[in-house]
Design an enzyme around this catalytic site. Structure first.
Site, PDB file in Angstrom:
ATOM      1  N   HIS A 239      17.125   5.478  19.314  1.00 26.08           N
ATOM      2  CA  HIS A 239      17.886   6.134  20.376  1.00 26.08           C
ATOM      3  C   HIS A 239      18.784   7.194  19.763  1.00 26.08           C
ATOM      4  CE1 HIS A 239      20.789   6.806  23.599  1.00 26.08           C
ATOM      5  NE2 HIS A 239      19.942   6.209  24.433  1.00 26.08           N
ATOM      6  N   CYS A 277      15.797  10.144  25.115  1.00 25.52           N
ATOM      7  CA  CYS A 277      16.867  10.010  26.097  1.00 25.52           C
ATOM      8  C   CYS A 277      17.351  11.389  26.512  1.00 25.52           C
ATOM      9  CB  CYS A 277      18.009   9.180  25.519  1.00 25.52           C
ATOM     10  SG  CYS A 277      19.408   9.025  26.649  1.00 25.52           S
ATOM     11  N   HIS A 304      14.287   7.310  28.365  1.00 19.69           N
ATOM     12  CA  HIS A 304      15.463   7.183  29.224  1.00 19.69           C
ATOM     13  C   HIS A 304      15.607   8.485  30.005  1.00 19.69           C
ATOM     14  CE1 HIS A 304      17.763   4.142  26.432  1.00 19.69           C
ATOM     15  NE2 HIS A 304      16.578   3.697  26.827  1.00 19.69           N
ATOM     16  N   ASP A 351      18.391   5.900  33.694  1.00 17.26           N
ATOM     17  CA  ASP A 351      19.539   5.583  32.849  1.00 17.26           C
ATOM     18  C   ASP A 351      20.824   5.968  33.581  1.00 17.26           C
ATOM     19  OD1 ASP A 351      20.779   4.692  30.605  1.00 17.26           O
ATOM     20  OD2 ASP A 351      20.342   6.446  29.374  1.00 17.26           O
ATOM     21  N   HIS A 352      21.835   5.084  33.499  1.00 16.03           N
ATOM     22  CA  HIS A 352      23.195   5.392  33.966  1.00 16.03           C
ATOM     23  C   HIS A 352      23.246   5.907  35.405  1.00 16.03           C
ATOM     24  CE1 HIS A 352      24.992   5.899  29.668  1.00 16.03           C
ATOM     25  NE2 HIS A 352      24.329   4.770  29.823  1.00 16.03           N
ATOM     26  N   TYR A 368      25.486   0.839  34.949  1.00 14.17           N
ATOM     27  CA  TYR A 368      24.345  -0.039  35.200  1.00 14.17           C
ATOM     28  C   TYR A 368      24.468  -0.802  36.515  1.00 14.17           C
ATOM     29  CZ  TYR A 368      22.865   1.212  30.573  1.00 14.17           C
ATOM     30  OH  TYR A 368      22.445   1.938  29.485  1.00 14.17           O
TER      31      TYR A 368
END
Length: 916
Positions: A239, A277, A304, A351-352, A368
């Protein structure tokens, strides 16, 4: 018809204590869960039992767990302090256990101390939902004035410090405490934070570890664990840094595309890959997110998808998934293209997400929440399905169009009638009607019959109508269908010379995607002048003239080619220009080559050309005209390109011998397509775009195509099955240019990088009598070149380079004599005084890698042996004492080392190292 590959939809789950349940994730439409064993202390071994227990929980909810996020790396490994070797050993054991439990991808990061950083985990958006935010001034205020990190002030400018002081003055005591708490959250989804004493103590342990040192530690870690992952069939996915720039004085080393490339290069393996990501990479404006997918897509194992909105001061917040600074539609399109090429579905998670609706009243991990991620997933799913639907439609169009308009085969098993013919010369005379996209003319084919024959067979596409055939000046009976021209007689023609004249007319095939698709290209330059190009490598001469279209036979005495076009246009062709005759508004250009020439090089180009020339003196002292048929509008760019071409010629002559066509010319012609290796008149369409190699301008495409004057034109495979001789050795010649210009280390780095892009999907040599379409695939370039790199290492420079030159210059393998893989193998084996056939077989006839087994016998002794090749090979083995080259075979050798030996660190082999 092939359906588009869609991303596998997953969500991150933090285990049984996660407020978002497995049922919630299932209802969002996910088929998979991304999770980890958060209860196991960092550095301890993950047992099969614990992994299977978590896997069963996920399966009971109707989903699957294939991606771990994350298997954390102990801080001692990052610093190479304390008991880091034991922690690496534990990591390897965890990987083995993960594989035993059937998982596929292991995500990890190498960020020191903190896995992420935000200053506000409840940033209110205009719609009253809440997002995560990083505010630069608030962070500097925390670092310098709240945490009071020693030396922190030196990391910031006076302006940044001033803004931080001003920001601090606006904060209440409660806001300062919130900032402190938010900034020191340890892990995504964690509610625990470091104390001031803990974080300062942890930061002190990184003193003296800058980005270069931390990167060195990451590379060492990868070189230890990647072979284990490859052995057990796992994919590692690192990541990127979040945020992707230094914080708290800690270095960041996985923030850019270049960072990603370097970590992939340090341990070349399909197992060494990326967690792509968009949120982390997207915070940096200098990261080209769609381009990264295009260039690094083969190494992406997990995705991501989120977007951020950033500003010039270093602030950013989590935007809606389809808004912000990430062009999410372009990213998804590139990811779909990658999946289609790789024939797989990559796992993806939104993601997020924002905290919104009912989740505003709940306690969820920052970023999350259930509903925010559900919204993001729905948006991403819609984009993906729409793009996939469009891709599916394009595939259907392609399938239908190719299914009914398939071009004829080039090569394959030669037909008996053609095997009896030895082509001596073609005389082609055509009149090109540019507005009508048609041509008419004749071709005279001079040949020798090995034996008497009652039939002759030539190839000519069905789009042409044959009106007359003469054999030895007498009218002959013929049929023309299925792209074949059959000529018959009641009285067999005796063995010996035969002359055949064919009169024909029609419309040639139009190239849809030249140079990869064959045909004629009718277009215009920017000034409106007609511009015509011909490409024929996959189809052969039959694209516009009757030919014996088989790679085993070239016209021994060359070709006369006359093309008539509107007056004022110029025709560029092979060999030397014999003359131009103008009659009324039409001009005829007569080109002649006296050398043998492959059929797909008997082509021409038409345009508003001017000729820019210089003289080249070959390595043997012959003076050769160097000519560039360039569009008049680009004439000023031609001299510099010819200078570059001369430099390429010097280097190629050094390794491969004199320029092969010294009695004619070194030629370039500007084309509307990228490029093609046409003998003495290479097509050039790279738009004068250069890079620097050794500090000088360099055009890699021109250099590669020019290399085919030796490999493909002079040294020609008689069967497309041996196509790698053209493309693989030609591509190896590209690396020799790097070696000459930048040195041995740059050459080795080039191949270390290349090794990562060789998937080993198909053998290089697929048998015998292979058509061009079947033989052509990307690995004949990359793996073919890498094989030559390996061969050089195995037999040494003193044998390799003279033998390579011998292959390129000896009369038995050049010009009228075609060659094959067996001949190349015999030549190098004879020169090396050893049987190299096992090495040739492994690299060219299989998709296997060289397998090397390393078994630890005790604390300091290791048994190393080859597993899948029956010949001794030299290996560079790096131990605690340094690097030595050892000869290793199936019987094996024992080496002494205080550390685990590293095999072939400089990457001379495509290999699989098995550590036991």
């Amino acid at each position: 018809m092939e359906r588009p590959f869609l991303m596998e939809e997953t969500m991150r789950w933090y285990g049984p204590k996660d407020p978002v349940s497995l049922s919630d994730i299932r209802q969002a439409g996910c088929t998979g869960v991304v999770t980890a064993l958060h209860h196991i202390p960092v550095g301890d071994i993950w047992t099969v039992r614990e992994i299977e227990k978590r896997k069963a929980e996920v399966a009971a909810a109707g989903m699957r767990w294939t991606v771990i996020e994350s298997l954390p790396v102990h801080e001692d490994i990052k610093k190479q302090t304390g008991n880091y070797q034991q922690y690496i050993a534990n990591y390897k054991e965890s990987l083995r256990n993960v594989a035993k439990a059937g998982l596929e991808v292991v995500t990890y990061n190498f960020m020191p101390i903190l896995d992420w950083m935000r200053t506000d985990i409840s940033y209110e958006m205009p719609d009253r939902s809440k997002a995560l935010r990083f505010e630069k001034a608030a962070f500097v205020a925390f670092d310098v004035y709240l945490l009071r990190r020693p030396g922190a002030g030196k990391d910031y400018t006076a302006e940044e410090l001033s803004k931080a002081r001003a920001r601090l003055e606006t904060m209440s005591a409660e806001e300062k405490e919130t900032l402190y708490r938010n900034t020191l959250l340890g892990l995504p989804g964690s509610e625990e934070r470091f104390t001031e004493e803990q974080i300062l103590r942890a930061l002190k342990t990184y003193e003296g570890i800058d980005a270069a040192k931390l990167k060195q530690h990451l590379f060492y870690f990868l070189q230890q664990v990647v072979p284990v992952a490859e052995e057990v069939g796992l994919k590692l996915a690192i990541h990127p840094d979040d945020p992707p720039y230094p914080i708290l004085g800690l270095p960041r080393i996985v923030s850019t595309e270049q960072d990603a490339r370097e970590l992939l290069e340090c341990a070349p393996s399909p197992a060494n890959g990326l967690c792509y990501c968009t949120g982390s990479y997207g915070v940096r404006a200098d990261n080209d997110l769609p381009g990264m997918v295009r260039r690094l897509g083969d190494h992406i194992h997990f995705i991501h998808l989120r977007s951020t909105t950033r500003d010039a001061e270093g602030n950013f917040y989590e935007a809606d998934h389809l808004d912000g600074d990430v062009d999410m539609v372009a990213v998804i399109k590139e990811l779909l293209d990658v999946q289609q090429r790789r024939k797989l579905s990559l796992p993806m998670r939104p993601d997020h997400g924002h905290q919104m609706l009912d989740d505003l009243k709940k306690t969820t991990y920052p970023g999350y929440s259930a509903i925010g991620r559900l919204r993001g997933l729905a948006e991403l799913r819609g984009v993906q399905r729409a793009l996939a639907s469009l891709l599916g439609s394009l595939l259907l169009v392609f399938f239908c169009s190719t299914g009914f308009a398939q071009r004829p085969v080039y090569g394959g098993k030669i037909k008996p009638e053609q095997a009896n013919m030895d082509i001596q010369h073609y005389t082609i005379d055509i009149d090109l009607n540019i507005p009508d996209k048609s041509l008419s003319g004749s071709a005279v084919i001079d040949l020798n019959l090995h034996e008497a024959a009652a039939g002759l067979l030539f190839d000519l596409m069905d789009s042409f109508k044959v009106s007359k055939v003469l054999v030895n000046a007498k009218a002959a009976t013929f049929t023309h269908d299925q792209h074949q021209l059959h000529i018959t007689t009641d009285k067999p023609w005796p063995a010996g010379p035969v002359s055949v004249k064919v009169v024909y007319e029609g419309r040639p095939m139009i190239a849809k995607r030249p140079p990869w698709d064959d045909g004629f290209t009718f277009t215009q330059d920017s000034t409106g002048h007609p511009w015509v190009a011909v490409t024929a490598e996959g189809t052969g001469g039959k694209i516009y003239f009757p030919a014996k279209d088989h790679p085993s036979d070239e016209p021994d005495q060359g070709v006369d080619l006359t093309v008539t076009v509107p007056k004022g246009l110029v025709v560029a062709g092979p060999g030397l220009l014999e003359g131009v005759k103008t009659k009324g508004v039409r001009s005829s250009y007569h080109w002649k080559t006296r050398y043998p020439i492959n059929n797909y090089s008997i082509v021409f180009n038409v345009g508003d050309y001017t000729v820019v020339s210089r003289t080249y003196t070959t390595i043997d002292g012959h003076k050769v005209p160097m000519q560039f048929y360039v569009l008049k509008e680009h004439a000023d760019k031609a001299p510099h390109l010819l200078e570059m071409m001369e430099h390429s010629a010097r280097i190629k002559e050094k390794y491969f011998g004199e320029y092969p066509w010294a009695k004619e010319k070194i030629g370039l012609v500007e084309t509307p397509h990228l490029g093609m290796e046409h003998q003495t008149m290479n097509a050039y369409g790279n738009k004068f775009k250069y890079v620097k190699v050794g500090g000088q301008d360099f055009d890699g495409l021109m250099n590669h195509e020019f290399g085919h004057e030796w490999w493909g034109n002079k040294v020609t495979a008689g069967d497309w099955a041996d196509y790698w001789i053209h493309e693989g050795i030609g591509t190896y010649g590209d690396a020799l240019y790097i070696r000459d210009m930048e040195g041995e280390k740059a050459y080795e780095k080039h191949f270390a990088q290349s090794a990562m892009h060789i998937p080993n999907r198909k053998p290089i040599v697929l048998g015998k009598d292979i058509p061009e379409d079947d033989a052509y695939h990307g690995e004949i370039y990359t793996k073919g070149a890498f094989f030559m790199h390996t061969l050089r290492y195995v037999i040494g420079d003193s044998i390799f380079f003279p033998t390579l030159r011998h292959l390129a210059t000896d009369s038995s393998t050049t010009y009228t004599h075609t060659t094959n893989t067996e001949t190349v193998e015999h030549l190098f084996s004879e020169a090396a005084h050893t049987d190299l056939s096992p090495l040739f077989h492994l690299y060219l006839y299989t998709t296997e890698k060289l397998e090397i087994d390393v078994k630890q016998q005790d604390d300091t002794h290791y048994y190393i042996k080859l597993l899948n090749i029956d010949m001794p090979l030299p290996l560079d083995i790096t131990t605690s004492k340094g690097t030595d080259r050892k000869l290793v075979d199936k019987k094996g050798i024992v080496v002494s080392s205080d550390t685990m030996p590293v095999i072939d660190a400089r990457v001379f082999y495509l290999k699989k190292v098995i550590y036991e």
